[in-house]
Design a protein around this motif. Structure first.
Motif, PDB file in Angstrom:
ATOM      1  N   TYR A  15     -10.500  -3.827   6.469  1.00 50.22           N
ATOM      2  CA  TYR A  15     -10.283  -2.405   6.376  1.00 50.22           C
ATOM      3  C   TYR A  15     -11.693  -1.822   5.875  1.00 50.22           C
ATOM      4  O   TYR A  15     -11.616  -1.248   4.809  1.00 50.22           O
ATOM      5  CB  TYR A  15      -9.138  -2.302   5.441  1.00 50.22           C
TER       6      TYR A  15
ATOM      7  N   LEU B  51      -0.934 -12.339   4.548  1.00 40.84           N
ATOM      8  CA  LEU B  51      -0.866 -13.639   3.885  1.00 40.84           C
ATOM      9  C   LEU B  51      -0.638 -14.889   4.827  1.00 40.84           C
ATOM     10  O   LEU B  51       0.180 -14.955   5.442  1.00 40.84           O
ATOM     11  CB  LEU B  51       0.417 -13.584   3.060  1.00 40.84           C
TER      12      LEU B  51
ATOM     13  N   ILE C 164      -2.213   5.468  13.839  1.00 37.85           N
ATOM     14  CA  ILE C 164      -0.924   5.735  13.423  1.00 37.85           C
ATOM     15  C   ILE C 164      -0.985   7.601  13.491  1.00 37.85           C
ATOM     16  O   ILE C 164      -0.937   7.957  12.202  1.00 37.85           O
ATOM     17  CB  ILE C 164      -0.585   5.133  12.230  1.00 37.85           C
TER      18      ILE C 164
ATOM     19  N   SER D  11       2.546  -5.472   6.766  1.00 38.97           N
ATOM     20  CA  SER D  11       1.424  -5.358   5.900  1.00 38.97           C
ATOM     21  C   SER D  11       1.691  -6.922   5.443  1.00 38.97           C
ATOM     22  O   SER D  11       0.679  -7.675   5.163  1.00 38.97           O
ATOM     23  CB  SER D  11       1.500  -4.512   4.674  1.00 38.97           C
TER      24      SER D  11
ATOM     25  N   THR E 297       0.308   0.531   0.320  1.00 40.36           N
ATOM     26  CA  THR E 297      -0.068   2.135   0.525  1.00 40.36           C
ATOM     27  C   THR E 297      -0.588   2.595   1.757  1.00 40.36           C
ATOM     28  O   THR E 297      -0.420   3.491   2.418  1.00 40.36           O
ATOM     29  CB  THR E 297      -0.803   2.643  -0.769  1.00 40.36           C
ATOM     30  N   GLY E 298      -1.812   1.542   2.085  1.00 40.78           N
ATOM     31  CA  GLY E 298      -2.560   1.856   3.197  1.00 40.78           C
ATOM     32  C   GLY E 298      -3.284   3.244   2.897  1.00 40.78           C
ATOM     33  O   GLY E 298      -3.573   3.597   1.877  1.00 40.78           O
TER      34      GLY E 298
ATOM     35  N   ALA F 208      -4.105  -3.047  -6.772  1.00 40.54           N
ATOM     36  CA  ALA F 208      -3.627  -4.386  -7.199  1.00 40.54           C
ATOM     37  C   ALA F 208      -3.221  -5.432  -5.985  1.00 40.54           C
ATOM     38  O   ALA F 208      -3.016  -4.693  -4.940  1.00 40.54           O
ATOM     39  CB  ALA F 208      -2.247  -4.174  -7.997  1.00 40.54           C
ATOM     40  N   ASP F 209      -3.609  -6.465  -6.250  1.00 43.76           N
ATOM     41  CA  ASP F 209      -3.180  -7.474  -4.868  1.00 43.76           C
ATOM     42  C   ASP F 209      -2.024  -8.093  -5.392  1.00 43.76           C
ATOM     43  O   ASP F 209      -1.467  -8.258  -6.452  1.00 43.76           O
ATOM     44  CB  ASP F 209      -4.328  -8.668  -5.247  1.00 43.76           C
TER      45      ASP F 209
ATOM     46  N   MET G 256      -8.723   1.702   1.003  1.00 40.12           N
ATOM     47  CA  MET G 256      -7.427   2.384   1.357  1.00 40.12           C
ATOM     48  C   MET G 256      -6.880   3.346   0.423  1.00 40.12           C
ATOM     49  O   MET G 256      -6.319   4.534   1.141  1.00 40.12           O
ATOM     50  CB  MET G 256      -6.389   1.211   1.839  1.00 40.12           C
TER      51      MET G 256
HETATM   52  N1  SAM Z   1       1.720   0.934   4.661  1.00 40.96           N
HETATM   53  C1  SAM Z   1       0.664   1.420   5.291  1.00 40.96           C
HETATM   54  C2  SAM Z   1       0.961   1.995   6.862  1.00 40.96           C
HETATM   55  O1  SAM Z   1       2.435   1.779   7.081  1.00 40.96           O
HETATM   56  O2  SAM Z   1       0.263   2.739   7.191  1.00 40.96           O
HETATM   57  C3  SAM Z   1      -0.437   0.370   5.594  1.00 40.96           C
HETATM   58  C4  SAM Z   1      -0.398  -0.677   6.260  1.00 40.96           C
HETATM   59  S1  SAM Z   1      -1.729  -1.738   6.402  1.00 40.96           S
HETATM   60  C5  SAM Z   1      -1.340  -2.536   7.959  1.00 40.96           C
HETATM   61  C6  SAM Z   1      -1.579  -3.081   5.452  1.00 40.96           C
HETATM   62  C7  SAM Z   1      -2.021  -2.752   4.091  1.00 40.96           C
HETATM   63  O3  SAM Z   1      -1.811  -3.759   3.153  1.00 40.96           O
HETATM   64  C8  SAM Z   1      -3.570  -2.478   3.672  1.00 40.96           C
HETATM   65  O4  SAM Z   1      -3.738  -1.352   3.182  1.00 40.96           O
HETATM   66  C9  SAM Z   1      -4.158  -3.753   2.979  1.00 40.96           C
HETATM   67  O5  SAM Z   1      -5.137  -3.456   2.066  1.00 40.96           O
HETATM   68  C10 SAM Z   1      -2.778  -3.959   2.170  1.00 40.96           C
HETATM   69  N2  SAM Z   1      -2.867  -5.332   1.752  1.00 40.96           N
HETATM   70  C11 SAM Z   1      -2.782  -6.715   2.653  1.00 40.96           C
HETATM   71  N3  SAM Z   1      -2.806  -7.840   1.939  1.00 40.96           N
HETATM   72  C12 SAM Z   1      -2.718  -7.326   0.720  1.00 40.96           C
HETATM   73  C13 SAM Z   1      -2.350  -7.986  -0.560  1.00 40.96           C
HETATM   74  N4  SAM Z   1      -2.470  -9.264  -0.639  1.00 40.96           N
HETATM   75  N5  SAM Z   1      -2.477  -7.398  -1.818  1.00 40.96           N
HETATM   76  C14 SAM Z   1      -2.566  -6.013  -1.669  1.00 40.96           C
HETATM   77  N6  SAM Z   1      -2.463  -5.328  -0.692  1.00 40.96           N
HETATM   78  C15 SAM Z   1      -2.678  -6.033   0.541  1.00 40.96           C
END
Ligand code: SAM
Length: 271
Positions: free
Chosen positions: A34, A147, A46, A143, A76-77, A121-122, A101
């Motif tokens: 991102y 993983l 989107i 999202s 959150t994105g 936070a991860d 993001m």
């Molecule tokens: N929910 C939002 C939307 O619908 O527009 C954003 C979706 S975006 C496809 C995926 C989001 O998940 C990104 O902002 C990314 O940084 C976050 N993300 C992915 N893997 C993550 C992880 N292991 N921990 C925290 N955030 C994560």
């Protein structure tokens, strides 16, 4: 160009998958995927108004029907769901592992006259950085697909479970990868990826990778490498981690009503 300009502009717009992009199958990759150039265009991808129209009151109704008020948005994105829920009167905490993001989400919140409470936070270490217990967690916009390792999926779900109150719920959505893996890709582009100027399509699919390409009106292209989650596999993981009741919807309808949905939404209840 002065060196300072080069360092400001160069790295932020480029994704780097190296020489073999289809070999990049790592959970940690999402932070670099991102990049600013992509995040800025994400909102074009989107289209918020169309997306709000497509989703209607679905999530608000699911949450209100169960009397949920404190919500943790773990993905959150750029803030779409956090902002919709804040406007609807919920108490929302907005987490994401990408600072890029969260910055964009905060700006979007300001533009919509709401103040977003952000936490960097991860998911794998969620409870280290997010404190308190929530009525509901939302993980939306496909999202969880980021993983790549089964241990990471189990660990993230266990962290979600632990951050919920005893009767909390998790709402998690995913693309219908079963359809893509078994029958090939075809999307009505109706629900999440609804900007009509942007195309989103897979350029590589196997059981361990769905690599999508997003093409923007200016000709720029960005990619995402994702793990193609099968629906029953996700439901199994939710069960294993301790959720007691499940309900899955297809494109916001009761399962079975929409044949071949593009997305599934799982609502998992702790008790
Ligand atoms: N929910 C939002 C939307 O619908 O527009 C954003 C979706 S975006 C496809 C995926 C989001 O998940 C990104 O902002 C990314 O940084 C976050 N993300 C992915 N893997 C993550 C992880 N292991 N921990 C925290 N955030 C994560």
């Amino acid at each position: 160009m002065a060196d300072s300009e080069r360092t400001i502009f160069a790295p932020d717009d480029q994704q780097d998958y190296g020489d073999n992009p289809t070999e990049v199958r790592e959970t940690d990759k999402y932070v670099e995927e991102y990049v600013r150039g992509f995040v800025e265009k994400w909102d074009e991808l989107i289209d918020w108004e169309q997306r709000a129209k497509s989703e209607g009151r679905f999530f608000i109704d699911v949450l209100k029907a169960r009397g949920k008020q404190t919500i943790l948005d773990v993905s959150t994105g750029t803030g779409f769901h956090s902002i919709q829920l804040l406007k609807a009167g919920f108490d929302v905490t907005s987490a994401d592992g990408s600072a890029e993001m969260l910055g964009k989400a905060f700006e979007n919140g300001r533009d919509h006259n709401v103040v977003i409470k952000t936490v960097h936070a991860d998911w794998r270490w969620l409870n280290r950085d997010v404190h308190g217990k929530f009525d509901a967690i939302i993980c939306l916009g496909n999202s969880f697909t980021h993983l790549f390792d089964e241990n990471d999926r189990r660990r993230a779900l266990a962290e979600f479970y632990a951050a919920l109150k005893h009767d909390g719920i998790l709402i998690l959505d995913q693309r219908n990868y079963d359809k893509i893996l078994d029958d090939g890709f075809s999307s009505k582009h109706k629900y999440y990826y609804c900007g009509d100027k942007v195309t989103a399509e897979p350029v590589h699919i196997d059981e361990g990778l769905a690599r999508f390409e997003y093409t923007f009106p200016d000709g720029s292209k960005h990619n995402l490498n994702m793990f193609p989650l099968r629906k029953d596999y996700v439901r199994g993981l939710l069960r294993d981690v301790g959720f007691q009741q499940f309900h899955s919807y297809g494109d916001f309808q009761e399962e079975g009503e929409e044949k071949d949905p593009d997305f599934f939404i799982h609502v998992a209840e702790k008790s």
